[in-house]
Design a protein around this motif. Structure first.
Motif, PDB file in Angstrom:
ATOM      1  N   LEU A  40       4.158 -13.491  -6.297  1.00 51.86           N
ATOM      2  CA  LEU A  40       3.365 -12.259  -6.285  1.00 51.86           C
ATOM      3  C   LEU A  40       3.462 -11.525  -4.945  1.00 51.86           C
ATOM      4  CD1 LEU A  40       0.111 -13.118  -8.259  1.00 51.86           C
ATOM      5  CD2 LEU A  40       1.681 -11.237  -8.700  1.00 51.86           C
ATOM      6  N   LEU A  41       3.469 -12.303  -3.873  1.00 50.67           N
ATOM      7  CA  LEU A  41       3.579 -11.673  -2.545  1.00 50.67           C
ATOM      8  C   LEU A  41       4.920 -10.978  -2.380  1.00 50.67           C
ATOM      9  CD1 LEU A  41       1.872 -14.219  -0.098  1.00 50.67           C
ATOM     10  CD2 LEU A  41       1.166 -11.887  -0.597  1.00 50.67           C
ATOM     11  N   ALA A  44       4.839  -7.925  -4.537  1.00 50.91           N
ATOM     12  CA  ALA A  44       3.929  -6.940  -3.948  1.00 50.91           C
ATOM     13  C   ALA A  44       4.576  -6.208  -2.786  1.00 50.91           C
ATOM     14  CB  ALA A  44       2.655  -7.640  -3.483  1.00 50.91           C
ATOM     15  N   ASN A  45       5.508  -6.861  -2.122  1.00 50.08           N
ATOM     16  CA  ASN A  45       6.105  -6.241  -0.943  1.00 50.08           C
ATOM     17  C   ASN A  45       7.410  -5.498  -1.225  1.00 50.08           C
ATOM     18  OD1 ASN A  45       4.600  -6.616   1.715  1.00 50.08           O
ATOM     19  ND2 ASN A  45       4.282  -8.549   0.663  1.00 50.08           N
ATOM     20  N   SER A  86       0.221   0.982  -5.072  1.00 50.65           N
ATOM     21  CA  SER A  86       0.876  -0.259  -5.520  1.00 50.65           C
ATOM     22  C   SER A  86       0.365  -1.459  -4.723  1.00 50.65           C
ATOM     23  CB  SER A  86       2.398  -0.145  -5.403  1.00 50.65           C
ATOM     24  OG  SER A  86       2.790  -0.320  -4.059  1.00 50.65           O
ATOM     25  N   PHE A  87       0.062  -1.255  -3.443  1.00 50.46           N
ATOM     26  CA  PHE A  87      -0.449  -2.367  -2.639  1.00 50.46           C
ATOM     27  C   PHE A  87      -1.846  -2.789  -3.104  1.00 50.46           C
ATOM     28  CE2 PHE A  87       2.375  -0.555   0.888  1.00 50.46           C
ATOM     29  CZ  PHE A  87       3.424  -1.393   0.543  1.00 50.46           C
ATOM     30  N   SER A  90      -1.454  -4.677  -6.315  1.00 49.66           N
ATOM     31  CA  SER A  90      -0.969  -6.043  -6.038  1.00 49.66           C
ATOM     32  C   SER A  90      -2.107  -6.919  -5.530  1.00 49.66           C
ATOM     33  CB  SER A  90       0.125  -6.014  -4.973  1.00 49.66           C
ATOM     34  OG  SER A  90       1.172  -5.214  -5.400  1.00 49.66           O
ATOM     35  N   ALA A  91      -2.939  -6.333  -4.688  1.00 51.14           N
ATOM     36  CA  ALA A  91      -4.060  -7.102  -4.156  1.00 51.14           C
ATOM     37  C   ALA A  91      -4.994  -7.522  -5.282  1.00 51.14           C
ATOM     38  CB  ALA A  91      -4.815  -6.277  -3.114  1.00 51.14           C
ATOM     39  N   LEU A  94      -3.293 -10.326  -7.201  1.00 48.33           N
ATOM     40  CA  LEU A  94      -3.288 -11.534  -6.362  1.00 48.33           C
ATOM     41  C   LEU A  94      -4.691 -12.156  -6.295  1.00 48.33           C
ATOM     42  CD1 LEU A  94      -1.113 -13.012  -4.751  1.00 48.33           C
ATOM     43  CD2 LEU A  94      -1.895 -11.816  -2.712  1.00 48.33           C
ATOM     44  N   THR A 140      -0.901  -8.131   1.305  1.00 49.34           N
ATOM     45  CA  THR A 140      -0.449  -7.047   0.413  1.00 49.34           C
ATOM     46  C   THR A 140      -1.061  -5.712   0.821  1.00 49.34           C
ATOM     47  OG1 THR A 140      -2.248  -7.331  -1.162  1.00 49.34           O
ATOM     48  CG2 THR A 140      -0.279  -8.625  -1.553  1.00 49.34           C
ATOM     49  N   THR A 141      -1.868  -5.711   1.855  1.00 52.71           N
ATOM     50  CA  THR A 141      -2.447  -4.436   2.301  1.00 52.71           C
ATOM     51  C   THR A 141      -2.081  -4.171   3.766  1.00 52.71           C
ATOM     52  OG1 THR A 141      -4.517  -5.639   2.701  1.00 52.71           O
ATOM     53  CG2 THR A 141      -4.373  -4.405   0.669  1.00 52.71           C
ATOM     54  N   SER A 180      -9.395  -5.661   1.114  1.00 50.78           N
ATOM     55  CA  SER A 180      -9.241  -7.130   1.000  1.00 50.78           C
ATOM     56  C   SER A 180     -10.602  -7.809   1.023  1.00 50.78           C
ATOM     57  CB  SER A 180      -8.393  -7.660   2.156  1.00 50.78           C
ATOM     58  OG  SER A 180      -7.177  -7.001   2.175  1.00 50.78           O
TER      59      SER A 180
END
Lengths: 283, 302
Positions: A40-41, A44-45, A86-87, A90-91, A94, A140-141, A180
Motif C-alpha cells: 500500500l505504501l 500510495a507513493n 490521492s495521498f 491512500s491514507a 492504509l 502517505t501524506t 494523519s
C-alpha cells in the motif's frame, strides 16, 4: 529444565516514564514489515513519482497544456490537487489496514493484558498505538508532499520560485499532521472500542466512503440543500486541506461547517477512546 | 513483609468479591487457595493495581498499592492464567519487549531475555515465532516474561495449567528454586493442592471473599494434640487408668488407636505407660492433610 544461571539485576528496575516509546518501537516495526502495508505504501507513493516527473517537465518548460499545466501557477505550493487527493485517499485505505490490526486484532491473543500488567496505563497503551498508526499515515501524506515540494523548488525556474515560499512546507506539515492524526485517532478509537478486526475495518470504511456516497446521493437528489456536502468525511477533509494548504475554502456550500463536523467526529473518537481505555483496564 | 491487607473490600456491582479481608503475609512462597468465586483473581487484580480499592488498604513490599501501583508493577512479575501473547514475534523479541516496558534498557532487556529463556528451558526455541508454541511452551514463556525484569514478587495463576506431568514437575522445581535459591516472593494461585504443597511455605485460604485461614504448611500438624499410638501389654486396664487421669483415648484392645495429648503431656503419658508395664511401640503426631485443612476451612464458611 537446564541448569542455566539465573542472575539478579544489581538494582531493581525503575518504571519507564515513557513506556509507550517501547510500544511504538515494537509495533511500528511489526506494522511496517507487513506485506499489505509495504504494498500500500508503494502504491500510495506512485503519485509522488508521477508528480515529480510532471514538475520536472513543467520546470524545464517542456509541458504546456493538459491537466497538470496549471500546477504551479494555480496552487501556491506547486502541488496539484489530484496528488493531494490521492495521498489522502491512500491514507484512508492504509488506516483501514493498520488501525484495526493495532488493537482489535491483538486483543484475542491477550496482548492488551500483556501491556496492562506492566508499568503502563491504558491511556499510554492507546497513545502508543495511535502514534504507530499516525506515523505510518505520515508516509502517505507528509513524506510524499514534502518530497514533491522540495523537488519542485529544485527544478522550477527562478521566476516561479516566488510561487513556492518556504511557508508552504509548514502548511504541508500542518496538513499532514492534521489528516494523519485525525484518521489515526478515529481508527484507534474504533479499534479500542470494538472487538472484531473485520468489524472495525468495515466501520472505518463505512464512515469514510459510506458518508461520501451518501453525500453524493444527497447532492444529486438535492436533499439537504447546500449542507449535503457536510455529510461526507472526505469532502470535509478536502475542505480543511484547502483551508490549511491554500488558505481558502474549497467549497462555499458547507463553509466552516467542515470544521464543526470533523470536530464532532473527534469528540466521538474521544468518547470511543474513553470506552476503550475502560475496556482495556477491565481485562 | 510481602503483603499487608487491612479491611480490604471489593464488589462487582452488588456482588461482593472481597469482604473485609485483613491478612499479613510474610516473605516467601504463599499459596492462594479457594473454591471458584472465592475472590482469588480479584485479590490478584487488586495487587496488580488493575482494580481500584474502594475500601480498605493494601501494602505490597511496604508500598501502598492505591498510590504506587506503577512502581509496584515494575517489581512484580505476573503469570496470568489466560493468554498474554503478542502475535507475529519471536520468543526472544517478546521477552525483551516485556523487559523494555518494565523499565530495562534495550541492551539489558535483550541480554536478560536470552538468559531467562534459557532458564525456563526455551533456549533452543527462542528464535521461533510464539504463535506456533505449544500450551506447555507458552506457560514457560509466560514465566520468562514475568522474570525478565527480575521482579521481587512473582504472582502465578495456575502456572502448570495444560502441562504434561514431566513439564509440570520441571515448572514446580523451577518455582521452588526461584523461591528458595533466588529469594523471590511467590504468590501461587491454583486449584492443585499438590502444586501448593511442593512450592509454598504457607497457604492463604479464601472463600466467598473472606479469609478462612492462613496455614503454615511446614508447621501444619505440629500443634495438634492427636497422636497415633501402638501399645503392647495390659491394654484395657491401662485405658481405664488413662481415662481416670483425664486423657482422651480411642484405642482398641489390640493397642492400636489414637490419643489426644496436650502440649507437654507426652512425657507424662510415657511415664504412666512405664508404671503400668505397657510398651509404647509407636507414638506419632497425626497430621491433617492439606486437602483436609482446605475442606475444613472452606466448609466452615458454608
Amino acid at each position: 529444565m537446564p541448569a542455566f544461571p539465573y542472575e539478579s539485576l544489581p538494582t531493581p528496575p525503575q518504571p519507564s516514564p515513557r513506556p509507550w516509546l517501547a510500544l511504538f518501537g515494537m509495533y511500528f516495526r511489526k506494522q511496517i514489515r507487513r506485506k499489505s502495508v509495504i504494498i500500500l505504501l508503494l502504491i500510495a507513493n506512485i503519485p509522488t513519482v508521477v508528480g515529480a516527473v510532471f514538475l520536472y517537465l513543467i520546470g524545464q518548460g517542456k509541458l504546456h497544456g493538459g491537466p497538470f499545466s496549471e500546477v504551479i501557477p494555480t496552487i501556491e505550493l506547486g502541488l496539484a490537487r489530484p496528488f493531494v487527493d490521492s495521498f489522502v485517499l491512500s491514507a484512508a485505505i492504509l488506516a483501514a489496514v493498520v488501525g484495526p490490526a493495532a488493537l482489535a486484532g491483538e486483543r484475542r491473543a491477550g496482548a492488551t493484558h500483556f501491556h496492562i500488567i506492566r508499568p503502563m496505563s491504558a491511556w499510554e497503551f492507546l497513545f502508543g498505538h495511535w502514534l504507530v498508526v499516525a506515523v505510518i499515515l505520515l508516509f502517505t501524506t507528509l513524506v510524499p508532499l514534502t518530497m514533491l515540494f522540495l523537488f519542485a523548488r529544485l527544478v522550477i525556474s527562478p521566476e516561479l520560485l516566488a510561487a513556492l515560499p518556504w511557508i508552504g512546507l509548514l502548511r504541508i506539515m500542518a496538513f499532514s499532521f492534521l489528516v494523519s492524526g485525525f484518521m489515526s485517532l478515529i481508527v484507534i478509537s474504533l479499534s479500542a472500542a470494538g472487538n472484531s478486526r473485520r468489524g472495525v475495518t468495515m466501520l472505518w470504511l463505512l464512515l469514510y466512503f459510506g458518508t461520501d456516497i451518501i453525500g453524493s446521493i444527497a447532492r444529486g437528489t438535492g436533499l439537504g440543500g447546500k449542507f449535503a456536502r457536510c455529510i461526507s468525511v472526505p469532502e470535509n477533509l478536502d475542505q480543511i486541506s484547502s483551508l490549511v494548504l491554500e488558505n481558502q475554502l474549497r467549497h462555499s456550500d458547507c463553509g466552516y461547517g467542515a470544521v464543526v463536523v470533523l470536530g464532532f467526529l473527534l469528540l466521538l473518537s474521544v468518547l470511543g477512546l474513553i470506552r476503550g481505555a475502560r475496556h482495556i483496564a477491565d481485562v | 513483609m510481602l503483603l499487608e491487607a487491612h479491611s480490604l473490600s471489593f464488589s462487582y456491582g452488588n456482588t461482593p468479591a472481597l469482604s473485609d479481608l485483613t491478612v499479613s503475609l510474610p516473605n516467601g512462597a504463599t499459596g492462594l487457595l479457594g473454591p471458584n468465586g472465592a475472590g482469588k483473581t480479584t485479590f490478584v487484580r487488586i495487587i496488580m493495581g488493575l482494580l481500584r480499592i474502594p475500601k480498605g488498604k493494601l501494602r505490597v513490599h511496604g508500598r501502598e498499592v492505591a498510590t504506587e501501583s506503577k512502581a509496584l508493577k515494575a517489581v512484580i512479575g505476573l503469570v496470568p492464567e489466560g493468554e498474554i501473547l503478542v502475535p507475529d514475534i519471536t520468543a526472544v523479541q517478546y521477552t525483551a519487549y516485556a523487559g523494555r516496558i518494565s523499565g530495562l534498557s534495550s541492551t539489558e532487556a535483550m541480554d536478560r531475555a536470552h538468559m531467562v529463556l534459557h532458564y525456563v528451558g526455551l533456549g533452543g526455541d527462542r528464535y521461533r515465532k510464539i504463535d506456533g508454541y505449544s500450551k506447555g511452551m507458552r506457560q514457560r514463556l509466560k514465566l520468562a516474561q514475568a522474570l525478565v525484569h527480575d521482579p521481587k514478587l512473582l504472582i502465578l495463576d495456575e502456572p502448570t495449567d495444560g502441562m504434561d506431568p514431566k513439564a509440570r514437575d520441571e515448572m514446580l522445581d523451577l518455582l521452588k528454586e526461584l523461591g528458595n535459591d533466588h529469594g523471590k516472593d511467590l504468590l501461587l494461585c491454583t486449584h492443585l493442592l499438590d502444586d501448593v504443597r511442593r512450592v509454598c511455605r504457607r497457604v492463604l485460604v479464601l472463600s466467598q471473599g473472606r479469609k478462612m485461614g492462613l496455614v503454615d504448611i511446614e508447621m501444619q500438624g505440629k500443634d495438634t494434640d492427636l497422636y497415633a499410638v501402638t501399645m503392647r501389654g495390659p491394654i484395657p486396664p491401662f485405658i481405664d487408668f488413662l481415662e481416670s487421669h483425664g486423657f482422651k483415648v480411642d484405642v482398641d484392645t489390640d493397642g492400636e488407636g489414637q490419643i489426644a495429648l496436650s502440649r507437654g503431656a507426652a512425657d507424662q503419658f510415657i511415664q504412666h505407660a512405664v508404671s503400668q508395664s505397657v510398651q509404647i511401640r509407636r507414638l506419632v503426631p497425626l497430621r491433617e492433610s492439606l486437602e483436609e485443612v482446605f475442606t475444613r476451612l472452606v466448609s466452615k464458611d458454608t
